[in-house]
Design an enzyme around this catalytic site. Structure first.
Site, mmCIF file in Angstrom:
data_model
loop_
_atom_site.group_PDB
_atom_site.id
_atom_site.type_symbol
_atom_site.label_atom_id
_atom_site.label_comp_id
_atom_site.label_asym_id
_atom_site.label_seq_id
_atom_site.Cartn_x
_atom_site.Cartn_y
_atom_site.Cartn_z
ATOM 1 N N ASP A 21 39.259 -12.290 -25.527
ATOM 2 C CA ASP A 21 39.499 -12.661 -24.132
ATOM 3 C C ASP A 21 39.480 -14.172 -23.919
ATOM 4 O OD1 ASP A 21 39.633 -9.991 -23.368
ATOM 5 O OD2 ASP A 21 37.485 -9.875 -22.972
ATOM 6 N N CYS A 22 39.966 -14.916 -24.874
ATOM 7 C CA CYS A 22 39.918 -16.374 -24.857
ATOM 8 C C CYS A 22 41.311 -16.945 -24.602
ATOM 9 C CB CYS A 22 39.386 -16.861 -26.209
ATOM 10 S SG CYS A 22 39.296 -18.645 -26.403
#
Length: 168
Positions: free
Chosen positions: A44-45
């Site tokens: 989720d970066c």
């Protein structure tokens, strides 16, 4: 090395990671004679798209291997469990390079490999400050340098360094 405690005479070959697949191990000694890129990853970066470039690097030369180490150490950007991470990497990016189980990559409880890298390279190159920090290991198992997340897998700077290590 059974206890995987870093020592001054250690090389990357003394360390292993538990595979994200569960029971099997990723023994770095299995990659003797190859250049390795060990990179802490997160699903989720803002840098998650680097999986594509890392896969491309992994496919580019049989003497180069990428090893992904999912970590939730930065910004809670890898909250998922191992099975969900593996499914994400398989379906979104068709990752075929080895993936370790989710691990700590900073601090006193970091995986022993990351403790060793910190000792070998120091705080600037050896300690991830964010997701997708890349550690280069030469063909003899020595930690060479680290690259922050802003250095993309396809960057000329990284590719030049990899090429120079492959020629040794």
């Amino acid at each position: 090395m059974d206890n995987q405690e870093p020592t001054m005479s250690s090389t990357a070959y003394d360390f292993s990671f538990k595979s994200i697949k569960g029971e099997e191990m990723i023994d770095l000694s299995d990659f003797k004679g190859k250049v390795m890129i060990v990179v802490n990853t997160a699903s989720d970066c803002g840098f998650t798209h680097q999986y594509k470039g890392l896969q491309s690097l992994h496919n580019s030369n049989e003497d180069l291997v990428v090893i992904g180490v999912p970590s939730n150490d930065f910004g809670n950007q890898e909250p998922a469990g191992n099975e969900e991470i593996r499914t994400f990497c398989d379906t979104k990016f068709r990752v075929s390079f080895p993936l370790a189980e989710k691990s700590l990559v900073k601090g006193k409880d970091a995986h022993p490999f990351y403790q060793w890298v910190r000792e070998e390279l120091g705080f600037v190159s050896g300690v991830p400050r964010w997701n997708f920090h890349k550690i280069l290991i030469d063909k003899e198992g020595n930690a060479v340098t680290g690259y922050a997340a802003l250095t993309k897998p396809g960057s000329k700077r990284l590719k030049r360094k990899i090429d120079s290590l492959l020629k040794l």
